[in-house]
Write an enzyme that holds these catalytic residues in place. Structure first.
Site, PDB file in Angstrom:
ATOM      1  N   HIS A  56      77.700  17.854  22.084  1.00 14.21           N
ATOM      2  CA  HIS A  56      77.443  16.536  21.804  1.00 14.21           C
ATOM      3  C   HIS A  56      76.751  15.821  22.775  1.00 14.21           C
ATOM      4  CE1 HIS A  56      79.153  12.866  19.301  1.00 14.21           C
ATOM      5  NE2 HIS A  56      77.762  12.654  19.672  1.00 14.21           N
ATOM      6  N   HIS A  58      72.552  13.810  23.145  1.00 12.01           N
ATOM      7  CA  HIS A  58      71.223  13.024  22.436  1.00 12.01           C
ATOM      8  C   HIS A  58      70.251  13.058  23.688  1.00 12.01           C
ATOM      9  CE1 HIS A  58      73.727  11.481  19.117  1.00 12.01           C
ATOM     10  NE2 HIS A  58      74.768  11.472  20.267  1.00 12.01           N
ATOM     11  N   PHE A  59      69.361  14.200  23.576  1.00 11.99           N
ATOM     12  CA  PHE A  59      68.373  14.434  24.533  1.00 11.99           C
ATOM     13  C   PHE A  59      67.309  13.593  24.193  1.00 11.99           C
ATOM     14  CE2 PHE A  59      69.980  18.086  27.103  1.00 11.99           C
ATOM     15  CZ  PHE A  59      70.970  17.400  27.590  1.00 11.99           C
ATOM     16  N   ASN A  90      70.029  12.618  15.409  1.00  8.00           N
ATOM     17  CA  ASN A  90      69.757  11.144  14.812  1.00  8.00           C
ATOM     18  C   ASN A  90      68.592  10.606  15.830  1.00  8.00           C
ATOM     19  OD1 ASN A  90      71.423  11.056  17.125  1.00  8.00           O
ATOM     20  ND2 ASN A  90      72.027   9.094  16.983  1.00  8.00           N
ATOM     21  N   LYS A 138      75.743  17.082  10.982  1.00 14.50           N
ATOM     22  CA  LYS A 138      76.209  15.895  11.551  1.00 14.50           C
ATOM     23  C   LYS A 138      76.360  14.913  10.354  1.00 14.50           C
ATOM     24  CE  LYS A 138      78.164  13.056  14.787  1.00 14.50           C
ATOM     25  NZ  LYS A 138      77.072  12.459  16.033  1.00 14.50           N
ATOM     26  N   HIS A 171      80.719  11.608  12.850  1.00 17.71           N
ATOM     27  CA  HIS A 171      80.997  10.295  13.544  1.00 17.71           C
ATOM     28  C   HIS A 171      81.769   9.447  12.672  1.00 17.71           C
ATOM     29  CE1 HIS A 171      79.422   6.617  15.941  1.00 17.71           C
ATOM     30  NE2 HIS A 171      80.012   6.340  14.761  1.00 17.71           N
ATOM     31  N   HIS A 219      84.219  12.142  19.155  1.00 15.66           N
ATOM     32  CA  HIS A 219      84.320  10.988  20.175  1.00 15.66           C
ATOM     33  C   HIS A 219      85.686  10.088  19.580  1.00 15.66           C
ATOM     34  CE1 HIS A 219      81.814   9.136  17.091  1.00 15.66           C
ATOM     35  NE2 HIS A 219      80.620   9.759  17.903  1.00 15.66           N
ATOM     36  N   ASP A 280      78.870  13.196  24.623  1.00 15.07           N
ATOM     37  CA  ASP A 280      78.255  12.198  23.787  1.00 15.07           C
ATOM     38  C   ASP A 280      77.156  11.572  24.870  1.00 15.07           C
ATOM     39  OD1 ASP A 280      77.246  10.590  21.798  1.00 15.07           O
ATOM     40  OD2 ASP A 280      78.885   9.260  21.668  1.00 15.07           O
TER      41      ASP A 280
END
Length: 414
Positions: A56, A58-59, A90, A138, A171, A219, A280
């Site tokens: 998990h 977000h790069f 996302n 996701k 989520h 999460h 996350d």
């Protein structure tokens, strides 16, 4: 073909440390012996564990690379003992079809220091358009960064998801519930009240009723969020709470909870009641975080996730086996990837740990583009060496390699 060689030292194997000589061939484990015989050998002091996987992150590539990119994000990962990451969909332009997936993969090109996979976003009715190489899907049941809430997944999409055997990460905040609790937010307590635990519980009930083979609730922020799914938890929900003076740099979705809930959550993690520990990792610029009410949600964490819990293991607060199971073994196994175990045929990914080398996290030494960590000042144990597919990528706490991460697509059914 690469010549066989052996990595030698005290490996975490079968729930305990034992001296082994692990033979590596073509980047994979080819033998596990007490004496590997007449092959070149590299000996390491300290403890050797399989390297970790973070499902998990977000790069931000593509679309928001002023915040992070795959180069800086994956470099942060390997410094923290993580050699495999799964990046969320996302992006500024969400990954909702195969064209967007291909564009994202192309934009990453050869910039990743860690092996990686990519998710696609399931909107409730787009499963036919998704790239088969997606490691999983996701679903944002509640709105968050660059996403709006998906309240219902159509039956046709559920059939397609099961046909393709996609793991689905949720989520878990109900959009309907979030709308009823909207309020002006000035601090972390307000953010907690605006996105209460009840919204997670409502989402959990919906996910529990879905006929999907592999479901992961992302999460989880309260021990009361339970159901018919695997549970992921983050270091920030386990170690931080809304009573700490973190300001907007502690603003995340779901929110940090009160100290009592946080301590109960940590107790559940220590007791082995969670399946996955993920970061996350979701960086933002300082401007994004400037004013609390309008600040974007998300913090960095991929570099500190494992080191924080290695320190807690050394202090006898968290059992090492719980960390091993949730950060190393389970994450790739759930997705059918052969990493995270000392077993023949698995990738030769390892981290070397000196349990006597405890340091305090220092923002200035982290490798994210905007390294403002809510864990600044906390104790951590960073790996001295990291090995990925038999290649040393961190040597004596410093990176020594060019980016050599490879894209790992979803395993296809035989």
């Amino acid at each position: 073909m690469c010549m066989d060689r052996a990595i030698c030292g005290n490996f975490y194997y079968g729930g305990k440390f034992d001296y082994l000589e692990v033979i590596v061939s073509d980047g994979k484990i080819a033998g596990i012996k007490k004496d590997a015989g007449n092959v070149p050998k590299t000996n390491y002091d300290g403890a050797i564990l399989p390297a970790a996987t973070d499902i998990h992150v977000h790069f931000r590539t593509p679309g928001e690379t002023e915040k992070e990119d795959f180069g800086s994000g994956s470099l942060s990962a390997i410094y923290g003992g993580t050699t495999y990451v799964m990046d969320m969909p996302n992006n500024r332009f969400p990954i909702t079809d195969y064209n967007a997936f291909g564009d994202k993969l192309g934009s990453i090109d050869s910039t990743s220091f860690a092996d990686f996979s990519l998710y696609s976003m399931e909107t409730g009715k787009n499963a036919m358009l998704l790239d088969r190489r997606s490691i999983g899907l996701k679903v944002y049941l509640g709105g968050s960064t660059n996403s709006t809430g998906t309240e219902v997944i159509e039956e046709g999409d559920i059939r397609k998801i099961n046909e393709m055997n996609y793991p689905v990460v949720f989520h878990g905040e109900s959009e309907r519930c979030l709308k009823t609790h909207q309020m002006e937010e000035k601090n972390l307590r307000d953010h907690n009240l605006a996105r209460p635990i009840d919204c997670e519980i409502e989402a959990a009930k919906y996910v529990s009723g879905l006929d999907i083979k592999t479901k992961i609730m992302a999460h989880v922020s309260s021990p009361d969020v339970t159901g018919n799914f695997l549970r992921e938890v983050t270091p920030h929900h386990l170690l931080l709470n809304d009573e700490m003076p973190l300001g907007s740099f502690g603003k995340v979705n779901p929110p940090l909870r009160d100290s009592r809930t946080q301590k109960r959550l940590l107790d559940d993690y220590i007791s082995g009641k969670f399946d996955i520990l993920s970061s996350d990792h979701a960086p933002h610029t300082e401007d994004d975080k400037r004013e609390f009410e309008f600040a974007k949600s998300g913090i960095i964490g991929v570099e500190t996730r494992v080191p924080l819990f290695l320190a807690l293991a050394q202090k006898k607060i968290v059992p090492l086996d719980v960390l091993y199971r949730t950060a190393i073994e389970n994450p790739p196994s759930i997705f059918g990837i052969k990493k995270g175990k000392i077993e023949i045929g698995y990738d030769a990914d390892f981290m070397v740990i000196d349990f006597t080398s405890m340091k305090r996290i220092n923002d200035n030494r982290l490798h994210s583009k905007f390294p403002v960590s809510p864990f600044n000042g906390m104790d951590a144990i960073f790996p001295s060496h990291v090995i990925m597919r038999g290649n040393v990528v961190i040597d004596r706490y410093e990176d020594i390699s060019d980016p050599m991460g490879v894209f790992i697509p979803k395993p296809q059914k035989e």
